[in-house]
Motif scaffolding. Structure first.
Motif, PDB file in Angstrom:
ATOM      1  N   MET A 144       0.917  -1.136   0.075  1.00 39.33           N
ATOM      2  CA  MET A 144      -0.002  -0.041   0.112  1.00 39.33           C
ATOM      3  C   MET A 144       0.908   1.321  -0.168  1.00 39.33           C
ATOM      4  SD  MET A 144      -2.977  -1.161  -0.414  1.00 39.33           S
ATOM      5  CE  MET A 144      -3.675   0.600  -0.453  1.00 39.33           C
ATOM      6  N   ALA A 145       2.233   1.114   0.520  1.00 40.79           N
ATOM      7  CA  ALA A 145       2.954   2.510   0.540  1.00 40.79           C
ATOM      8  C   ALA A 145       3.291   2.843  -1.017  1.00 40.79           C
ATOM      9  CB  ALA A 145       4.298   2.223   1.266  1.00 40.79           C
ATOM     10  N   LYS A 146       3.192   1.950  -1.833  1.00 45.17           N
ATOM     11  CA  LYS A 146       3.470   2.340  -3.339  1.00 45.17           C
ATOM     12  C   LYS A 146       2.264   3.469  -3.754  1.00 45.17           C
ATOM     13  CE  LYS A 146       5.996  -1.507  -4.749  1.00 45.17           C
ATOM     14  NZ  LYS A 146       7.299  -0.904  -4.933  1.00 45.17           N
ATOM     15  N   PHE A 147       1.085   3.356  -2.775  1.00 45.83           N
ATOM     16  CA  PHE A 147       0.072   4.186  -3.100  1.00 45.83           C
ATOM     17  C   PHE A 147       0.026   5.530  -2.293  1.00 45.83           C
ATOM     18  CE2 PHE A 147      -1.118   0.149  -4.964  1.00 45.83           C
ATOM     19  CZ  PHE A 147      -1.721   0.582  -6.258  1.00 45.83           C
ATOM     20  N   ALA A 148       0.565   5.218  -1.194  1.00 44.49           N
ATOM     21  CA  ALA A 148       0.332   6.172  -0.072  1.00 44.49           C
ATOM     22  C   ALA A 148       1.239   5.922   1.160  1.00 44.49           C
ATOM     23  CB  ALA A 148      -1.112   6.707   0.448  1.00 44.49           C
ATOM     24  N   LEU A 149       2.004   6.789   1.901  1.00 43.67           N
ATOM     25  CA  LEU A 149       2.689   6.445   2.727  1.00 43.67           C
ATOM     26  C   LEU A 149       2.641   7.602   3.793  1.00 43.67           C
ATOM     27  CD1 LEU A 149       4.280   4.744   4.988  1.00 43.67           C
ATOM     28  CD2 LEU A 149       6.376   5.247   3.410  1.00 43.67           C
ATOM     29  N   ARG A 150       1.977   7.640   4.670  1.00 49.49           N
ATOM     30  CA  ARG A 150       1.568   9.049   5.551  1.00 49.49           C
ATOM     31  C   ARG A 150       1.598   8.660   7.067  1.00 49.49           C
ATOM     32  NH1 ARG A 150      -3.214  12.093   5.419  1.00 49.49           N
ATOM     33  NH2 ARG A 150      -1.924  13.700   6.755  1.00 49.49           N
ATOM     34  N   ILE A 151       2.576   9.014   7.793  1.00 46.17           N
ATOM     35  CA  ILE A 151       2.536   8.495   9.162  1.00 46.17           C
ATOM     36  C   ILE A 151       3.262   9.839   9.968  1.00 46.17           C
ATOM     37  CG2 ILE A 151       3.057   6.156   8.882  1.00 46.17           C
ATOM     38  CD1 ILE A 151       5.868   6.660   9.585  1.00 46.17           C
ATOM     39  N   GLN A 153       5.194  12.361  11.652  1.00 44.42           N
ATOM     40  CA  GLN A 153       6.611  12.236  11.944  1.00 44.42           C
ATOM     41  C   GLN A 153       7.071  12.520  13.316  1.00 44.42           C
ATOM     42  OE1 GLN A 153       8.533  15.625  12.509  1.00 44.42           O
ATOM     43  NE2 GLN A 153       9.671  14.065  13.393  1.00 44.42           N
ATOM     44  N   GLU A 154       6.409  13.333  14.106  1.00 48.25           N
ATOM     45  CA  GLU A 154       6.836  13.779  15.689  1.00 48.25           C
ATOM     46  C   GLU A 154       6.506  12.369  16.437  1.00 48.25           C
ATOM     47  OE1 GLU A 154       2.691  14.451  15.239  1.00 48.25           O
ATOM     48  OE2 GLU A 154       4.316  15.243  14.086  1.00 48.25           O
ATOM     49  N   ALA A 155       5.548  11.625  15.966  1.00 47.72           N
ATOM     50  CA  ALA A 155       4.937  10.323  16.884  1.00 47.72           C
ATOM     51  C   ALA A 155       5.742   9.218  16.207  1.00 47.72           C
ATOM     52  CB  ALA A 155       3.461  10.200  16.839  1.00 47.72           C
ATOM     53  N   THR A 156       6.947   9.294  15.604  1.00 51.61           N
ATOM     54  CA  THR A 156       7.439   8.216  14.998  1.00 51.61           C
ATOM     55  C   THR A 156       8.837   8.137  15.633  1.00 51.61           C
ATOM     56  OG1 THR A 156       6.470   8.337  12.890  1.00 51.61           O
ATOM     57  CG2 THR A 156       8.645   7.145  12.723  1.00 51.61           C
ATOM     58  N   PHE A 157       9.302   6.658  16.095  1.00 51.23           N
ATOM     59  CA  PHE A 157      10.531   6.360  16.686  1.00 51.23           C
ATOM     60  C   PHE A 157      11.165   5.250  15.910  1.00 51.23           C
ATOM     61  CE2 PHE A 157       8.059   8.394  19.944  1.00 51.23           C
ATOM     62  CZ  PHE A 157       8.745   8.985  20.521  1.00 51.23           C
ATOM     63  N   PHE A 158      12.277   5.199  15.553  1.00 54.68           N
ATOM     64  CA  PHE A 158      13.269   4.264  14.932  1.00 54.68           C
ATOM     65  C   PHE A 158      14.448   3.965  15.385  1.00 54.68           C
ATOM     66  CE2 PHE A 158      13.065   8.547  13.212  1.00 54.68           C
ATOM     67  CZ  PHE A 158      14.431   8.781  13.147  1.00 54.68           C
TER      68      PHE A 158
END
Length: 279
Positions: A144-151, A153-158
């Motif tokens: 699905m990321a090939k169509f849309a990838l929205r998360i 940013q401030e709530a993302t940890f890696f």
């Protein structure tokens, strides 16, 4: 558990002439309930009083600098070059983290080591801190990321490992550098969605979403959007009718995920994380 037994989390705040919001951002990190945080502030040479605010808290910072840079992506890369943590997050100087955000993120990263990226939901606030919207993303998959990838940013940890593996942010990008990073992360690991609000994004006149990615997109922003589509999107995602269909599909996906038993159990797990060891 001793502080040193917990993974160290490095948070970087890029800053430039946003003294109006900067102190609230800094305090939202320093007031986290998680004890093992390394906080770095990279200022681009502000002249609006931001440096005085940073100095007010410098004894609680691992490192800070105020000097000209080549933009936000450069500042974030510079900050993480000084990082010694196991988990990373960056928090822009007008956004905020909610008090248990780091604690929750680390819990799920430890529980799901196959997912080196975890992300929560977002509250959208205005310049005065009033809630104006919410963003509850759907789960991320490569297909699905090939169509849309929205998360959010401030709530993302890696993990620090994956950041170093992909060589951080592309410094030639100034509007979509986070999306570009997510796509590169997705080639290396799974993403895990935590269905609770971890932070707030501030939408105001000077934010990029307004002057760069708003209704009247700047030429630079449009060029970067085209770059994303060219490098990561499916050809089908560029068909206008299919993009419209996809928006409806995501609404259905969101409704489905909100009613799954798994989601309710995750929310209960988060409540237990927040209230553990509290009287």
């Amino acid at each position: 558990m001793n502080k040193t037994d917990l993974p160290k989390v490095t948070i970087v705040t890029p800053s430039y002439n946003q003294a109006e919001f900067l102190e609230e951002t800094i305090k939202s990190v320093l007031n986290q309930t998680y004890p093992n945080i390394e906080y770095i502030v990279v200022d681009g040479g502000s002249t609006d009083g931001s440096v005085d605010i940073i100095k007010k808290y410098e004894d609680q910072l691992a490192w800070w600098v105020s000097e000209p840079d080549n933009g936000q992506s450069d500042a974030i890369n510079k900050g993480f070059a000084k990082a010694t943590g196991d988990v990373y997050n960056w928090l822009n100087s007008d956004d905020i983290l909610y008090p248990d955000a780091v604690k929750i993120a680390v819990h799920f990263m430890q529980k799901h080591p196959e997912s080196e990226v975890v992300y929560g939901d977002r509250i959208v606030i205005d310049g005065k801190g009033r809630i104006i919207d919410v963003f509850e993303p759907v789960s991320v998959s490569k297909r699905m990321a090939k169509f849309a990838l929205r998360i959010p940013q401030e709530a993302t940890f890696f993990s620090a490992r994956i950041w170093k593996k992909v060589n951080g942010l592309n410094e030639s990008l100034h509007f979509v550098m986070d999306s570009d990073l997510w796509y590169r992360f997705l080639e290396e690991t799974r993403f895990f969605h935590i269905p609770v609000f971890l932070g707030a994004y501030r939408n105001h006149e000077e934010s990029k979403s307004v002057y760069g990615l708003g209704k009247e997109k700047s030429d630079k922003a449009m060029a970067e959007i085209i770059y994303l589509r060219k490098n990561y999107s499916s050809f089908l995602s560029q068909v206008k009718l299919l993009r419209k269909w996809l928006r409806y599909f995501q609404l259905l996906q969101h409704a489905y995920e909100r009613n799954k038993r798994t989601r309710r159990l995750l929310k209960e797990e988060v409540r237990n994380i927040i209230f553990e060891n509290k009287p």
